[in-house]
Design an enzyme around this catalytic site. Sequence first.
Site, PDB file in Angstrom:
ATOM      1  N   ARG A  42      39.156  51.161  29.840  1.00 31.53           N
ATOM      2  CA  ARG A  42      38.772  50.404  31.047  1.00 31.53           C
ATOM      3  C   ARG A  42      37.340  50.714  31.484  1.00 31.53           C
ATOM      4  O   ARG A  42      36.692  49.897  32.124  1.00 31.53           O
ATOM      5  CB  ARG A  42      39.772  50.697  32.176  1.00 31.53           C
ATOM      6  CG  ARG A  42      39.648  49.759  33.403  1.00 31.53           C
ATOM      7  CD  ARG A  42      40.821  49.962  34.361  1.00 31.53           C
ATOM      8  NE  ARG A  42      40.816  49.065  35.516  1.00 31.53           N
ATOM      9  CZ  ARG A  42      40.520  49.445  36.751  1.00 31.53           C
ATOM     10  NH1 ARG A  42      40.180  50.698  37.002  1.00 31.53           N
ATOM     11  NH2 ARG A  42      40.556  48.578  37.751  1.00 31.53           N
ATOM     12  N   ILE A  68      37.331  43.894  39.340  1.00 28.95           N
ATOM     13  CA  ILE A  68      38.291  44.121  38.253  1.00 28.95           C
ATOM     14  C   ILE A  68      39.599  44.474  38.953  1.00 28.95           C
ATOM     15  O   ILE A  68      39.620  45.281  39.881  1.00 28.95           O
ATOM     16  CB  ILE A  68      37.822  45.253  37.296  1.00 28.95           C
ATOM     17  CG1 ILE A  68      38.861  45.548  36.204  1.00 28.95           C
ATOM     18  CG2 ILE A  68      37.515  46.553  38.025  1.00 28.95           C
ATOM     19  CD1 ILE A  68      38.349  46.523  35.110  1.00 28.95           C
ATOM     20  N   SER A  69      40.697  43.830  38.552  1.00 29.65           N
ATOM     21  CA  SER A  69      41.970  44.026  39.253  1.00 29.65           C
ATOM     22  C   SER A  69      42.455  45.471  39.128  1.00 29.65           C
ATOM     23  O   SER A  69      42.139  46.183  38.177  1.00 29.65           O
ATOM     24  CB  SER A  69      43.040  43.097  38.681  1.00 29.65           C
ATOM     25  OG  SER A  69      42.626  41.759  38.743  1.00 29.65           O
ATOM     26  N   GLN A  70      43.275  45.847  40.106  1.00 36.97           N
ATOM     27  CA  GLN A  70      43.908  47.165  40.097  1.00 36.97           C
ATOM     28  C   GLN A  70      44.828  47.264  38.868  1.00 36.97           C
ATOM     29  O   GLN A  70      45.588  46.326  38.595  1.00 36.97           O
ATOM     30  CB  GLN A  70      44.716  47.275  41.391  1.00 36.97           C
ATOM     31  CG  GLN A  70      45.386  48.594  41.608  1.00 36.97           C
ATOM     32  CD  GLN A  70      46.475  48.504  42.662  1.00 36.97           C
ATOM     33  OE1 GLN A  70      46.995  47.425  42.966  1.00 36.97           O
ATOM     34  NE2 GLN A  70      46.834  49.646  43.199  1.00 36.97           N
TER      35      GLN A  70
END
Length: 219
Positions: A42, A68-70
């Site tokens: 990530r 950026i999504s959790q």
Amino acid sequence: MQIDLQGIGMTSQRSRNRLADTLREMGIQSECILDAIRNTPRHLFVDEALASRAYENTALPIGYNQTISQPYIVARMTEALISGGRLQSILEIGTGCGYQTVILARFGEKVYTLERIDALLSKARERFYTLRYRNIRTRHGDGNEGWPQYAPYDGIIVTAAPTGVPATLLQQLAVNGRLIIPVGKPGEQTLLLITRTDEGYHEQRLDWVSFVPMLEGIG
Ligand code: SAH
């Protein structure tokens, strides 16, 4: 530069394992998805300045007012989308940095992803190329129109929130296909799972969520 990134990559294995453990405690049951989280770097999807925070279970800025999504949300949406099986074709609306896309690429034969901000899409494309994902197709376009050329899709996942479910996306869903979509205004969004049946559509509410809004047109 190269050495720095590898350094972060190597020392981060422990934090990746810890992140996967956190997601399991939060209710993610699929070991395949936890493996995907564990094995996806990530930190390569965020700016170098934020790389040290990449394995926290939190959304992070990626520029252009987007995030950026959790990781928990990425895992939760993926779990709801694949529901235990591999999918032939997946359409993603909102490529962003491409992190959710590469997680999906492990569970779909083909992943088609649309993004309205060209600069974000270019960076995401570079990452797909560097990480050698060959089953991802990208397009600069407006997700409200879907991607008719490859429809129908077994799975559609939307990572920005419209105020209502776009009819076009429902039309591009295959029978027995699943659409995961956050719907509503900021502060009151619900994550919906919509399944297409022979007769119509079945809707299930999954969670309260917080996404950036889905906008009209291209950026
Ligand atoms: N899955 C992404 C989340 C990015 S945030 C990630 O993990 O990084 C949501 C993204 O949706 C943003 O990049 C935003 O530009 C994009 N978006 C918003 N409205 C859109 C639309 N109508 N069509 C395509 N993309 C859209």
